[in-house]
Design an enzyme around this catalytic site. Structure first.
Site, short mmCIF file in Angstrom:
data_model
loop_
_atom_site.label_atom_id
_atom_site.label_comp_id
_atom_site.label_asym_id
_atom_site.label_seq_id
_atom_site.Cartn_x
_atom_site.Cartn_y
_atom_site.Cartn_z
N SER A 177 38.92 -57.04 16.73
CA SER A 177 37.62 -57.57 17.15
C SER A 177 36.69 -57.69 15.93
O SER A 177 37.03 -58.42 15.00
CB SER A 177 37.04 -56.69 18.26
N ASP A 194 41.35 -61.63 27.85
CA ASP A 194 40.28 -60.99 27.09
C ASP A 194 38.94 -61.58 27.52
O ASP A 194 38.72 -62.78 27.39
CB ASP A 194 40.54 -61.23 25.60
N HIS A 203 41.01 -56.96 26.13
CA HIS A 203 40.46 -56.64 24.80
C HIS A 203 40.65 -55.17 24.44
O HIS A 203 40.17 -54.72 23.40
CB HIS A 203 38.96 -57.00 24.79
#
Lengths: 279, 279
Positions: free
Chosen positions: A150, A226, A259
């Site tokens: 991320s 995600d 995620h």
């Protein structure tokens, strides 16, 4: 360097250290996994830097990912810094939001007050921390890669593209690839780097890859479930820029993954093998 | 059963559910890992119950251990209950200590006020939860085992020895094996079960194994660098009682490992394979 904790894990050793950083002018913590010497010798070992995402400290990856199993088997040292400076006098998001300030350093050198005093994470990651660990630990400076998740995927891509000889291999899980074009990045850069968007380009992987592709192959895994995919991540922007620039990059869309660390854990062995084969 | 969260992990599915328990008269949460159907079919699957240690909820094991990799490969369903009742009206240690009350139910049915109103964890683990999941999930009731860590290792050993046909296989990481003889157990049992120590024997693995050994083999891993080894754990007491009673048991002392999830993670694959081969 002060040892904060240490435990045996998969025959190796998972430790956390603290030191006084000249880059951030704060105490910084980082994790170090050392593979088992009885299997891989005393080193120096090929080494990966793991850069974590928003809200993380140096602890999340070592507790949640399960990477130690693979690093122990492959003989890799893995170093995981914190995601921002912390402590007294370090300014945070005025509203306490999770996506800016503490735990959200975005791996850049801030140029704007009040952030520039402590938020010097790019220098910390690329200069101070490597010098520190190369001096104190059995790190093989000639075989070093970087990966992350991320915000840390953004960090890994930009750190590699700007320093391809230092961080020779690069991979990312669900990275922010075009911070200048998405809300997380625009918020962070407008504070850390100021209103002039031309200064943002130097920390934007999609812009960087167009100007200076590396000779490495870059691996990206992205879950299709995600929640941040469409608004914040947009891996297609990086894939298109990489292809146009001749950057070798593999972007794998992983069906049904979100995620979380459950997604990272699932594909982590692939990433560690990918780095090991190329270092 | 209400689904609290779910994520894809190693091709399977890691979920957390909540339900209103008749045993504890509270809402209880538990985790469920379901292995990938495209590899192992739609079930029913052989199933393991994981019992956690002091301070844990239903979350620690699913976040920190990395078991999903092995359960996905072996086709095992894994269910992880919380370690005590919680919520309004549930009494806790008067000093807020970590080793009694909330997150420290010790897998027994309390008989003493005020604990007996909600602390009915033995019935919850052995009766209510199995009935609930057998009804709602693809659990193979005829192929069920139990394992756990520390206080949860005590739970696994006692639950197996008292119900060897229901929980056919049993293993433990750093278990409390003789709660009647160590401070953690003596504190908990004196409150939950009262001053009459004869009532404690029914929840003491070392006492139980002397009276009614099972036909199963029991696997125990114990780290030699575990800070609780000498005062609280004392695996030698169980090993001696098991040997005298003819209980097959393997106690492996693992050099240099502590009491943490780094230790559990290291030997978890062995345990899952051990159960799978015997179910």
């Amino acid at each position: 360097m002060r040892e904060i904790s240490a435990a045996k894990c998969f025959g190796g050793r998972q430790a956390v250290y603290a030191h006084d950083s000249t880059s951030t002018k704060t105490e910084m913590k980082f994790s170090v996994f050392t593979p088992p010497a009885d299997v891989h010798g005393e080193g120096p070992y090929p080494t990966l830097y793991w850069l974590s995402g928003l809200t993380c400290t140096e602890e999340n990856f070592i507790i949640k990912s399960g990477f130690q199993r693979y690093a122990a088997a492959l003989g890799l040292m893995v170093i995981g810094p914190d995601t921002s400076p912390r402590g007294e006098g370090v300014p945070d998001d005025p509203d306490g939001a999770y996506d800016f300030g503490l735990a959200a350093g975005f791996y850049c050198n801030a140029t704007q007050a009040p952030w520039s005093e402590h938020y010097q994470m790019y220098d910390y990651i690329t200069k101070e921390l490597p010098a520190l660990v190369c001096d104190a630990l059995p790190v093989d400076d000639a075989r070093t890669g970087v990966f992350g998740h991320s915000m840390g995927g953004h960090g890994a891509l930009t750190v590699h593209l700007k320093n391809p000889k230092q961080f020779k291999t690069c991979s990312a899980f669900a990275p922010i690839v075009a911070p200048s074009q998405v809300p997380w990045g625009r918020k962070a850069f407008s504070h850390y780097l100021g209103a002039d968007e031309t200064s943002w380009a130097d920390y934007d992987a999609t812009t960087l890859v167009a100007k200076r592709p590396s000779e490495a192959e870059i691996l990206i895994d992205q879950g299709t479930a995600d929640a941040f995919l469409e608004e914040q991540l947009k891996p297609e922007l990086f894939a298109a820029a990489a292809q146009a620039a001749g950057q070798k990059a593999t972007v794998r869309m992983q069906d049904g993954y979100d995620h979380s660390f459950y997604f990272i854990a699932t594909f982590l062995e692939d990433h560690l093998r990918w780095h090991k084969e190329r270092l």
